[in-house]
Design a protein around this motif. Sequence first.
Motif, PDB file in Angstrom:
ATOM      1  N   UNK A  29     -13.271  -2.068  -0.724  1.00 47.58           N
ATOM      2  CA  UNK A  29     -11.899  -2.489  -0.443  1.00 47.58           C
ATOM      3  C   UNK A  29     -10.986  -1.983  -1.562  1.00 47.58           C
ATOM      4  N   UNK A  30      -9.798  -1.598  -1.179  1.00 51.50           N
ATOM      5  CA  UNK A  30      -8.833  -1.114  -2.173  1.00 51.50           C
ATOM      6  C   UNK A  30      -8.005  -2.276  -2.713  1.00 51.50           C
ATOM      7  N   UNK A  31      -7.285  -2.000  -3.795  1.00 48.98           N
ATOM      8  CA  UNK A  31      -6.375  -2.973  -4.394  1.00 48.98           C
ATOM      9  C   UNK A  31      -4.948  -2.518  -4.108  1.00 48.98           C
ATOM     10  N   UNK A  32      -4.014  -3.448  -4.126  1.00 42.88           N
ATOM     11  CA  UNK A  32      -2.600  -3.089  -3.999  1.00 42.88           C
ATOM     12  C   UNK A  32      -2.048  -2.925  -5.413  1.00 42.88           C
ATOM     13  N   UNK A  33      -1.390  -1.799  -5.637  1.00 48.33           N
ATOM     14  CA  UNK A  33      -0.811  -1.529  -6.949  1.00 48.33           C
ATOM     15  C   UNK A  33       0.682  -1.272  -6.779  1.00 48.33           C
ATOM     16  N   UNK A  34       1.455  -1.740  -7.758  1.00 44.53           N
ATOM     17  CA  UNK A  34       2.891  -1.471  -7.772  1.00 44.53           C
ATOM     18  C   UNK A  34       3.148  -0.483  -8.897  1.00 44.53           C
ATOM     19  N   UNK A  35       3.706   0.670  -8.547  1.00 44.23           N
ATOM     20  CA  UNK A  35       4.041   1.695  -9.543  1.00 44.23           C
ATOM     21  C   UNK A  35       5.385   1.304 -10.154  1.00 44.23           C
ATOM     22  N   UNK A  36       5.350   0.802 -11.401  1.00 42.06           N
ATOM     23  CA  UNK A  36       6.520   0.212 -12.053  1.00 42.06           C
ATOM     24  C   UNK A  36       7.770   1.100 -12.046  1.00 42.06           C
ATOM     25  N   UNK A  37       7.660   2.402 -12.356  1.00 37.79           N
ATOM     26  CA  UNK A  37       8.888   3.205 -12.403  1.00 37.79           C
ATOM     27  C   UNK A  37       9.664   3.250 -11.080  1.00 37.79           C
ATOM     28  N   UNK A  38       8.963   3.122  -9.938  1.00 38.08           N
ATOM     29  CA  UNK A  38       9.659   3.233  -8.648  1.00 38.08           C
ATOM     30  C   UNK A  38       9.588   1.963  -7.812  1.00 38.08           C
TER      31      UNK A  38
END
Length: 181
Positions: free
Chosen positions: A107-116
């Motif tokens: 299973x994948x994780x949800x990541x938030x790319x901070x710059x965008x």
Amino acid sequence: MRVLAACALLVIAAPLVLVAQGRPGQPALVLPGEADLPEGGIQTRHLQAQVVGESRVGPDGTGSITLAVTPSPRMHIYAHDAEGYTAFRLEFESRPDLVGGSHAYPASEISVFAPTGETSNVYTRPFRVTRGFTVKGRLRDQVRTSADGVPITLLVRYQACDDRVCYRAEQRSLTVRLRPR
């Protein structure tokens, strides 16, 4: 003039030779993020991947290969189900006597790319991918009779980002040996 050119070449080349050979107690020159690994492994500045165990082929010609992948610190790899980026894939180099089967991805994780502020499905921790396959014809016969195993080429495709930069998609190859079960 030739003597001057030869001296200039020595002055420029000598430090490079010393760096390439390494100093006593230090490793030889390795390109940034690259390292020599045993057969079945790759290392880049984004990740390290190594085939787990031996790749065995059953009497029916089927088998599977498991790849253990460790992202580098502060790095994420776009997961198999990521959209808009080059998702992680484990493939076989194209050949008529080797048919790739199903994948088993974690299973994948949800990541938030901070710059965008963009969200994506990623892997940030070590993970394993298993890929089934079937060998046919001549390759199947070679695997059955080979004492040392038959080399095949796997292709690892991925795209990675750290906490500031998304890198170009990469494709690396690694060799594994198929052996009879």
